[in-house]
Design a protein around this motif. Structure first.
Motif, mmCIF file in Angstrom:
data_model
loop_
_atom_site.group_PDB
_atom_site.id
_atom_site.type_symbol
_atom_site.label_atom_id
_atom_site.label_comp_id
_atom_site.label_asym_id
_atom_site.label_seq_id
_atom_site.Cartn_x
_atom_site.Cartn_y
_atom_site.Cartn_z
ATOM 1 N N ARG A 1 57.398 33.040 -22.129
ATOM 2 C CA ARG A 1 56.282 34.190 -22.239
ATOM 3 C C ARG A 1 55.625 34.156 -20.684
ATOM 4 O O ARG A 1 55.270 35.255 -20.439
ATOM 5 C CB ARG A 1 55.337 33.853 -23.305
ATOM 6 C CG ARG A 1 55.932 34.219 -24.622
ATOM 7 C CD ARG A 1 54.920 34.000 -25.785
ATOM 8 N NE ARG A 1 54.278 32.775 -25.733
ATOM 9 C CZ ARG A 1 54.577 32.000 -26.522
ATOM 10 N NH1 ARG A 1 55.712 32.203 -27.410
ATOM 11 N NH2 ARG A 1 54.152 30.582 -26.725
ATOM 12 N N THR A 2 55.419 33.105 -20.272
ATOM 13 C CA THR A 2 54.707 33.102 -18.951
ATOM 14 C C THR A 2 55.592 33.630 -17.929
ATOM 15 O O THR A 2 55.081 34.739 -17.166
ATOM 16 C CB THR A 2 54.474 31.634 -18.410
ATOM 17 O OG1 THR A 2 53.603 30.913 -19.510
ATOM 18 C CG2 THR A 2 53.813 31.426 -17.088
ATOM 19 N N LEU A 3 56.799 33.454 -17.749
ATOM 20 C CA LEU A 3 57.823 34.390 -16.931
ATOM 21 C C LEU A 3 57.522 35.806 -17.119
ATOM 22 O O LEU A 3 57.865 36.540 -16.169
ATOM 23 C CB LEU A 3 59.180 33.834 -16.848
ATOM 24 C CG LEU A 3 59.215 32.312 -16.541
ATOM 25 C CD1 LEU A 3 60.736 31.814 -16.762
ATOM 26 C CD2 LEU A 3 58.713 32.337 -14.884
ATOM 27 N N ARG A 4 57.836 36.235 -18.260
ATOM 28 C CA ARG A 4 57.549 37.597 -18.565
ATOM 29 C C ARG A 4 56.485 38.264 -18.235
ATOM 30 O O ARG A 4 56.265 39.488 -17.615
ATOM 31 C CB ARG A 4 58.093 38.011 -20.226
ATOM 32 C CG ARG A 4 59.195 37.660 -20.502
ATOM 33 C CD ARG A 4 59.510 37.748 -22.177
ATOM 34 N NE ARG A 4 60.671 37.664 -22.581
ATOM 35 C CZ ARG A 4 61.301 37.586 -23.880
ATOM 36 N NH1 ARG A 4 60.354 37.443 -24.687
ATOM 37 N NH2 ARG A 4 62.603 37.415 -24.185
ATOM 38 N N THR A 5 55.196 37.377 -18.497
ATOM 39 C CA THR A 5 53.883 38.123 -17.988
ATOM 40 C C THR A 5 53.937 38.222 -16.679
ATOM 41 O O THR A 5 53.472 39.295 -15.781
ATOM 42 C CB THR A 5 52.890 37.245 -18.356
ATOM 43 O OG1 THR A 5 52.740 37.050 -20.077
ATOM 44 C CG2 THR A 5 51.258 37.704 -17.806
ATOM 45 N N LEU A 6 54.263 37.054 -15.788
ATOM 46 C CA LEU A 6 54.310 37.224 -14.377
ATOM 47 C C LEU A 6 55.224 38.305 -13.841
ATOM 48 O O LEU A 6 55.047 39.082 -12.925
ATOM 49 C CB LEU A 6 54.741 35.857 -13.976
ATOM 50 C CG LEU A 6 53.865 34.787 -13.868
ATOM 51 C CD1 LEU A 6 54.627 33.588 -13.474
ATOM 52 C CD2 LEU A 6 52.633 34.845 -13.262
ATOM 53 N N ALA A 7 56.286 38.706 -14.507
ATOM 54 C CA ALA A 7 57.368 39.533 -14.205
ATOM 55 C C ALA A 7 56.684 41.193 -14.432
ATOM 56 O O ALA A 7 56.793 42.093 -13.407
ATOM 57 C CB ALA A 7 58.638 39.422 -14.927
#
Length: 305
Positions: free
Chosen positions: A290-296
């Motif tokens: 979820r964190t990586l998707r948010t950053l992306a």
């Protein structure tokens, strides 16, 4: 008509006091019959339900002919050609079965659901925590309709509003009638909800005969099937998830992944520390994802400027 507008003339409580006592004695692991005060509520009149069916998104309305087998194959299910609101209004004669899903998204019904959950919260919260995801469903069944053998991923109280139905609940030891592999597939969203039924399972079955004013609490993933009586039936199902049901779902998803990798997972409950480690790992991986998707997503937004 909102719940607030009718509460003074209808009822000050929705779960009967002795029903709440029965629920408290069983929750969260045992099915139990309870009593309620919702029968005859204006929001469950056929005209109100027909209007609700017409305004719900099509994805929230499921219906079929009700002459199904207990272990009905999904390929053999036939739908009526009637409009959904007409199915509701003619449910006494049209031979149909219908479920209105996620009625908690409708403001009037949301108030009613919240009121029911508020009444049972003193029992639920100390044992399984706050409800993590509350939903509600309304079932309409023509006389003698069958709801095939299946299980659900939530805690569930089914309130019988009108008519009589019999719910056969199979509170067996874990994996006695539901294979571990089926649970794993169930939690990854694979396949139809209907399950294979063996008459030998009846040794584990307990019948709850529900008349208007009766209800039954069905624990998470306890299999059941339903036979409607000689009159049309209206039932109201209030469901919620908990930390324990969420952990159980995560554990089975991890076990499914291990099985796909050629590793035979242990049975849930045999090694609690291992189960807890799998759940923690799944939660951590999903958190990172979820964190990586948010950053992306933030990078994409910046690039757009």
């Amino acid at each position: 008509m909102s719940v607030a507008a009718i509460s003074d003339v209808w009822a000050s409580r929705w779960v009967a006091p002795d029903g709440l006592d029965s629920f408290a004695a069983a929750y969260p692991n045992k099915p139990v019959g309870i009593q309620h005060l919702l029968q005859g509520h204006p929001l469950f009149a056929l005209d109100a339900l027909a209007d609700l069916a017409a305004r719900l998104p099509a994805s929230h309305v499921e219906h079929s002919l009700g002459n199904l087998a207990i272990d009905q194959s999904p390929d053999g299910i036939t739908q009526s050609a009637l409009p959904v609101d007409e199915i509701v209004r003619t449910i006494a004669d049209n031979g149909c079965w219908m479920v209105l899903k996620k009625v908690d998204e409708d403001p009037d019904y949301a108030e009613l659901i919240d009121a029911c959950l508020e009444e049972i919260d003193p029992v639920v919260r100390p044992r399984t925590g706050v409800n993590m995801r509350r939903e509600a469903f309304i079932f309409l069944s023509s006389p003698n309709s069958i709801t095939p053998y299946h299980m659900d991923p939530e805690h569930n109280i089914l309130f019988q509003i009108a008519g009589i139905k019999t719910m056969r609940v199979f509170a067996a030891e874990r994996f006695a009638i539901v294979p571990q592999e089926h649970e794993e597939e169930f939690h990854r969203g694979g396949g139809h909800r209907n399950m294979r039924f063996d008459p030998a399972f009846d040794a584990y079955g307990v019948d709850f005969v529900l008349d208007a004013g009766d209800a039954v609490y069905v624990p998470v993933k306890v299999p059941h099937w339903v036979r409607n009586g000689p009159a049309p039936s209206i039932s109201f199902s209030v469901t919620w998830r908990s930390r324990s049901s969420d952990n159980d779902a995560r554990l089975h998803r991890v076990n499914h992944r291990l099985r796909k990798l050629g590793v035979t997972p242990g049975r849930p409950g045999d090694v609690p520390l291992m189960d807890a480690a799998k759940v923690a790992a799944h939660r951590a991986v999903k958190g990172v994802t979820r964190t990586l998707r948010t950053l992306a997503g933030k990078k994409t937004q910046r690039a757009a400027y």
